[in-house]
Design an enzyme around this catalytic site. Structure first.
Site, PDB file in Angstrom:
ATOM      1  N   HIS A   6       1.018  -1.206  -0.047  1.00  0.00           N
ATOM      2  CA  HIS A   6      -0.128  -0.039  -0.104  1.00  0.00           C
ATOM      3  C   HIS A   6       0.817   1.224  -0.022  1.00  0.00           C
ATOM      4  O   HIS A   6       0.543   2.358  -0.536  1.00  0.00           O
ATOM      5  CB  HIS A   6      -0.888  -0.019   1.237  1.00  0.00           C
ATOM      6  CG  HIS A   6      -2.005  -1.058   1.281  1.00  0.00           C
ATOM      7  ND1 HIS A   6      -2.613  -1.505   2.150  1.00  0.00           N
ATOM      8  CD2 HIS A   6      -2.615  -1.530   0.067  1.00  0.00           C
ATOM      9  CE1 HIS A   6      -3.394  -2.315   2.059  1.00  0.00           C
ATOM     10  NE2 HIS A   6      -3.452  -2.544   0.608  1.00  0.00           N
ATOM     11  N   ARG A  16     -12.107   0.334 -14.187  1.00  0.00           N
ATOM     12  CA  ARG A  16     -12.116  -0.523 -13.092  1.00  0.00           C
ATOM     13  C   ARG A  16     -13.485  -0.218 -12.187  1.00  0.00           C
ATOM     14  O   ARG A  16     -13.165   0.695 -11.321  1.00  0.00           O
ATOM     15  CB  ARG A  16     -10.950  -0.557 -12.187  1.00  0.00           C
ATOM     16  CG  ARG A  16      -9.806  -1.310 -12.784  1.00  0.00           C
ATOM     17  CD  ARG A  16      -8.572  -1.400 -12.082  1.00  0.00           C
ATOM     18  NE  ARG A  16      -7.630  -2.360 -12.554  1.00  0.00           N
ATOM     19  CZ  ARG A  16      -6.532  -2.092 -12.946  1.00  0.00           C
ATOM     20  NH1 ARG A  16      -6.101  -0.966 -13.462  1.00  0.00           N
ATOM     21  NH2 ARG A  16      -5.501  -3.090 -13.480  1.00  0.00           N
ATOM     22  N   ARG A  69     -15.865  -2.321 -17.327  1.00  0.00           N
ATOM     23  CA  ARG A  69     -15.597  -3.594 -16.800  1.00  0.00           C
ATOM     24  C   ARG A  69     -16.660  -3.641 -15.567  1.00  0.00           C
ATOM     25  O   ARG A  69     -16.607  -3.034 -14.795  1.00  0.00           O
ATOM     26  CB  ARG A  69     -14.103  -3.947 -16.278  1.00  0.00           C
ATOM     27  CG  ARG A  69     -13.987  -5.334 -15.659  1.00  0.00           C
ATOM     28  CD  ARG A  69     -12.529  -5.801 -15.025  1.00  0.00           C
ATOM     29  NE  ARG A  69     -12.306  -5.131 -14.207  1.00  0.00           N
ATOM     30  CZ  ARG A  69     -11.096  -5.199 -13.426  1.00  0.00           C
ATOM     31  NH1 ARG A  69     -10.246  -5.885 -14.086  1.00  0.00           N
ATOM     32  NH2 ARG A  69     -10.666  -4.391 -12.481  1.00  0.00           N
ATOM     33  N   GLU A 110      -7.863 -13.646 -18.367  1.00  0.00           N
ATOM     34  CA  GLU A 110      -7.001 -13.729 -17.085  1.00  0.00           C
ATOM     35  C   GLU A 110      -6.939 -14.965 -16.389  1.00  0.00           C
ATOM     36  O   GLU A 110      -6.371 -14.771 -15.383  1.00  0.00           O
ATOM     37  CB  GLU A 110      -7.317 -12.439 -16.538  1.00  0.00           C
ATOM     38  CG  GLU A 110      -8.747 -12.414 -15.991  1.00  0.00           C
ATOM     39  CD  GLU A 110      -9.091 -10.936 -15.218  1.00  0.00           C
ATOM     40  OE1 GLU A 110      -8.119 -10.161 -14.805  1.00  0.00           O
ATOM     41  OE2 GLU A 110     -10.395 -10.643 -14.920  1.00  0.00           O
ATOM     42  N   ASN A 150      -2.055  -9.264 -15.422  1.00  0.00           N
ATOM     43  CA  ASN A 150      -1.773  -9.200 -14.090  1.00  0.00           C
ATOM     44  C   ASN A 150      -2.214 -10.611 -13.371  1.00  0.00           C
ATOM     45  O   ASN A 150      -1.733 -11.263 -12.596  1.00  0.00           O
ATOM     46  CB  ASN A 150      -2.554  -7.832 -13.195  1.00  0.00           C
ATOM     47  CG  ASN A 150      -1.887  -6.714 -13.853  1.00  0.00           C
ATOM     48  OD1 ASN A 150      -1.192  -6.484 -14.401  1.00  0.00           O
ATOM     49  ND2 ASN A 150      -2.955  -5.541 -13.499  1.00  0.00           N
ATOM     50  N   ASP A 151      -3.568 -10.760 -13.694  1.00  0.00           N
ATOM     51  CA  ASP A 151      -4.176 -12.184 -13.043  1.00  0.00           C
ATOM     52  C   ASP A 151      -3.582 -13.317 -13.907  1.00  0.00           C
ATOM     53  O   ASP A 151      -3.299 -14.241 -13.383  1.00  0.00           O
ATOM     54  CB  ASP A 151      -5.484 -11.939 -13.068  1.00  0.00           C
ATOM     55  CG  ASP A 151      -6.048 -11.189 -11.796  1.00  0.00           C
ATOM     56  OD1 ASP A 151      -5.492 -11.575 -10.874  1.00  0.00           O
ATOM     57  OD2 ASP A 151      -6.772 -10.404 -11.972  1.00  0.00           O
ATOM     58  N   ARG A 204       0.020 -12.490  -6.782  1.00  0.00           N
ATOM     59  CA  ARG A 204       0.610 -11.129  -7.338  1.00  0.00           C
ATOM     60  C   ARG A 204       1.004 -10.073  -6.292  1.00  0.00           C
ATOM     61  O   ARG A 204       1.448  -8.977  -6.602  1.00  0.00           O
ATOM     62  CB  ARG A 204      -0.324 -10.851  -8.453  1.00  0.00           C
ATOM     63  CG  ARG A 204      -1.575 -10.101  -7.956  1.00  0.00           C
ATOM     64  CD  ARG A 204      -2.471  -9.849  -9.019  1.00  0.00           C
ATOM     65  NE  ARG A 204      -2.729  -8.482  -9.286  1.00  0.00           N
ATOM     66  CZ  ARG A 204      -3.860  -7.996  -9.993  1.00  0.00           C
ATOM     67  NH1 ARG A 204      -4.796  -8.612 -10.706  1.00  0.00           N
ATOM     68  NH2 ARG A 204      -3.895  -6.628 -10.159  1.00  0.00           N
ATOM     69  N   CYS A 263      -4.956  -5.315 -21.266  1.00  0.00           N
ATOM     70  CA  CYS A 263      -4.829  -4.208 -20.330  1.00  0.00           C
ATOM     71  C   CYS A 263      -3.991  -4.460 -19.133  1.00  0.00           C
ATOM     72  O   CYS A 263      -4.272  -3.706 -18.132  1.00  0.00           O
ATOM     73  CB  CYS A 263      -6.370  -3.697 -19.980  1.00  0.00           C
ATOM     74  SG  CYS A 263      -7.458  -5.292 -19.397  1.00  0.00           S
TER      75      CYS A 263
HETATM   76  C1  PEP Z   1      -5.332  -7.806 -15.022  1.00  0.00           C
HETATM   77  O1  PEP Z   1      -5.772  -8.790 -14.068  1.00  0.00           O
HETATM   78  O2  PEP Z   1      -4.576  -7.816 -15.704  1.00  0.00           O
HETATM   79  C2  PEP Z   1      -6.201  -6.550 -14.963  1.00  0.00           C
HETATM   80  C3  PEP Z   1      -5.933  -5.673 -15.710  1.00  0.00           C
HETATM   81  O3  PEP Z   1      -7.138  -6.320 -13.837  1.00  0.00           O
HETATM   82  P1  PEP Z   1      -6.886  -5.986 -12.587  1.00  0.00           P
HETATM   83  O4  PEP Z   1      -5.488  -5.716 -12.211  1.00  0.00           O
HETATM   84  O5  PEP Z   1      -7.908  -5.240 -11.723  1.00  0.00           O
HETATM   85  O6  PEP Z   1      -7.189  -7.649 -11.688  1.00  0.00           O
HETATM   86 MG    MG Z   2      -7.345  -8.937 -13.319  1.00  0.00          MG
END
Ligand code: PEP
Ligand code: MG
Length: 591
Positions: free
Chosen positions: A200, A307, A343, A442, A465-466, A476, A513
């Site tokens: 954070h 988001r 989303r 994802e 990211n996921d 992550r 994304c």
């Molecule tokens: C992802 O998972 O890449 C994504 C863009 O969504 P978030 O980071 O909100 O999980």
């Molecule tokens: Mg995600």
């Protein structure tokens, strides 16, 4: 970690750069404020008085935290303010409050002593569990109980109240509520022993634009209060007692970066197009409508990921359908004719509401998250879909479902969307009847089933990211396995390629994304793999555009082909670095 003594006095430490900027200043060394906790027996007739002191301290603590949140909302937006929600959750946790009341009656000690004991027990219980998410809550519990104890003793001073202007804060760990109270005009930067790039404190530092280095392990033992230091937040380098030649060197680095950033801003009106004419849509990721200005300022072509959960996370009440529609419409109107992809809610994992009544899960990233929650609460989901539909009269809005793992989920979500449309029809509310729907890819299962999913949607957006965490089994947000979180891992590249091929076979477009797309080093690789759109944080648009404009599509495709033949993530990264060195060496200066 590399660490070397350059001369008798100058010492260079390497940590993780989490917020960019080169600054010099004097060390403001914060030792953990050892709070003196009085301990004395109390009589039975005094217990009620102790209890009411405790209740007053809780009320005051809640008031202070909400005040900090309010200040943060004004300075950095609701997303960052929501970080303190975890503190409010501690205060709202009945088991904590009830245990204090129980022990007070049993032990008959003053309430300060009881609060200190209970929070100590509570923190060590959380610290001992294997779940990383719960262990991360230890800092929140300690931060909140320190605040309660200070309030019980009538001491409202924060350890940062005496921060001299421009000083570099050096400490073992900085609590999120402390970071939140920092201001760019006052704090020069901070360097701390603990932390990871996604903690954070790191997130807040970037939002507040305060240079920051985390993970320095023992910087607090290497410096003394008042020492001169130089920090490079881009590269995570901290130089203690820098000599004249080091200061000259970093002065030049800072000037070079400023010039490059200025030049990249000049690309604002240029298209994101390779040298041989392959056009990419370069859009922005946003969390709230307040980011509209940044999207326009950095020249993004619309929003590739809104988001929407952040409209919900930072408030105690539920946003009304009309207010939610108004928030979407503001962005859609501001960016028309570019599209805005909204989303649907992605709550859960590491994102929870202020007054969350959701049960704690031991694997929240694998639990009731995102579309799963939406499908469990169809009325709430339809309410959100109606809000998006209401805003869609601008004709540039698209809907995207997150965390899809099967065709069944898409089919069910589309049924609910059809119901939402019928409800608006019945109420004679206009919307875009041709609104397009897409899914996030994802989860590896979605990538492997992309051919089937493509039959039900108009576009894909790859959420790396996921996708990386689920493919490589690497949490992550866990700094202990961060070294395994490798975007260029061949398994990840294969899943991206599989998704793109399925999209092409089914004649739908595919975007990306995740944060991977915001790394200019990797943009040519992703384009070579065939993605049509990249969506990144607004400030990442100029360097990514530069990366795209510096290569040919042929070079990008060759890079992708070679990468898919590599055995390791490091080999792929080296290929990407080589192309950037040849095509856009200026970008390496920013890293
Ligand atoms: C992802 O998972 O890449 C994504 C863009 O969504 P978030 O980071 O909100 O999980
Ligand atoms: Mg995600």
């Amino acid at each position: 970690m590399p660490r070397r003594r350059q001369s008798e006095s100058e010492l260079t430490l390497q940590g993780i750069g989490v917020s960019p900027g080169v600054v010099t200043g004097k060390v403001f060394l914060l030792t953990s404020s050892a709070l003196r906790v009085p301990r004395r027996p109390v009589k039975v007739h005094q217990l009620d008085h102790e209890l009411s002191r405790f209740e007053d301290a809780i009320t005051e603590t809640r008031r202070q935290i909400k005040q900090i949140q309010k200040d943060m909302e004004q300075h950095t937006g609701p997303e960052d303010a929501s970080i303190l929600d975890a503190h409010l959750l501690v205060l709202d946790d009945r088991s904590f409050v009830e245990q204090v009341m129980r022990e007070l009656r049993e032990k008959k000690l003053n309430v300060e002593a009881i609060v200190a004991d209970v929070s100590e027990k509570y923190a060590s219980m959380l610290d001992s569990v294997s779940d990383e998410y719960l262990r991360e809550r230890v800092a929140d519990v300690k931060d909140v109980s320190r605040r309660i104890l200070r309030n019980l003793q009538g001491d409202h001073e924060s350890r940062l109240d005496r921060l001299p202007k421009g000083a570099i804060i050096v400490t073992r760990d900085l609590a999120p509520s402390e970071t939140a109270s920092l201001r760019k005009e006052l704090a020069g930067g901070f360097a701390i022993d603990m932390g990871s790039p996604t903690c954070h404190t790191a997130v807040l530092a970037r939002a507040l634009e305060i240079p920051g280095i985390v993970g320095l392990r023992d910087v607090t033992r290497q410096v003394q209060d008042g020492d001169d230091v130089l920090m490079d937040g881009n590269r995570g380098v901290l130089v203690i007692r820098p000599g004249a030649s080091t200061l000259r060197k970093y002065g030049k680095v800072a000037e070079l970066r400023r010039n490059i950033e200025r030049e990249l801003k000049g690309l604002r009106a240029q298209p994101a197009e390779t040298k041989d004419g392959r056009r990419i849509t370069l859009a922005a990721n946003i969390e709230t409508p307040d980011e509209l200005d940044a999207v326009l300022q950095y020249g993004a072509e619309g929003v590739g990921l809104f988001r929407s959960e952040y409209l919900y996370l930072s408030r105690e009440d539920t946003i009304s359908e009309l207010d939610e529609a108004a928030a979407y419409q503001r962005v859609a109107e501001g960016l028309a004719p570019h599209s805005v992809i909204i989303r649907t809610l992605d709550i859960g994992g590491d994102k929870f509401r202020v007054e969350s009544h959701m049960p704690l899960e031991s694997n929240p990233f694998l639990g009731c998250r995102s579309i799963r929650l939406s499908l469990m609460h169809p009325e709430d989901f339809k309410r959100q879909l109606r809000a998006i539909l209401r805003a869609s009269v601008t004709k540039n809005i698209k809907i995207m479902y997150p965390m899809i793992s099967s065709a069944a989920e898409v089919i069910r979500a589309n049924e609910l969307l059809a119901e939402a449309k019928r409800e608006l029809d019945a109420a004679k509310v206009p919307y875009d009847p041709g609104i397009k729907v897409g899914v996030m890819i994802e989860i590896p299962a979605a990538a492997l089933m992309a051919d089937v999913l493509a039959r039900h949607v108009s576009f894909f957006s790859i959420g790396t990211n996921d996708l990386i965490q689920y493919t490589l089994a690497v949490d992550r947000v866990n700094e202990r396995v961060a070294y395994l979180y490798e975007p260029t891992h061949p398994a990840v590249l294969n899943l991206i390629r599989t998704t793109v091929e399925a999209a092409q076979r089914n004649r739908i477009w595919v975007g990306l994304c995740g944060e991977m797309g915001a790394d200019p080093l990797l943009a040519p690789l992703l384009i070579g793999l065939g993605v049509d759109e990249l969506s990144v944080a607004p400030s990442a648009v100029p360097p990514v555009k530069d990366a795209i404009r510096s290569v040919t599509f042929q070079q990008a495709r060759q890079l992708a082909d070679e990468s898919l033949r590599c055995e390791t993530a490091v080999e792929v990264l080296e290929l990407c670095r080589k192309l950037t060195r040849e095509a856009a060496p200026e970008l390496l200066e920013l890293m």
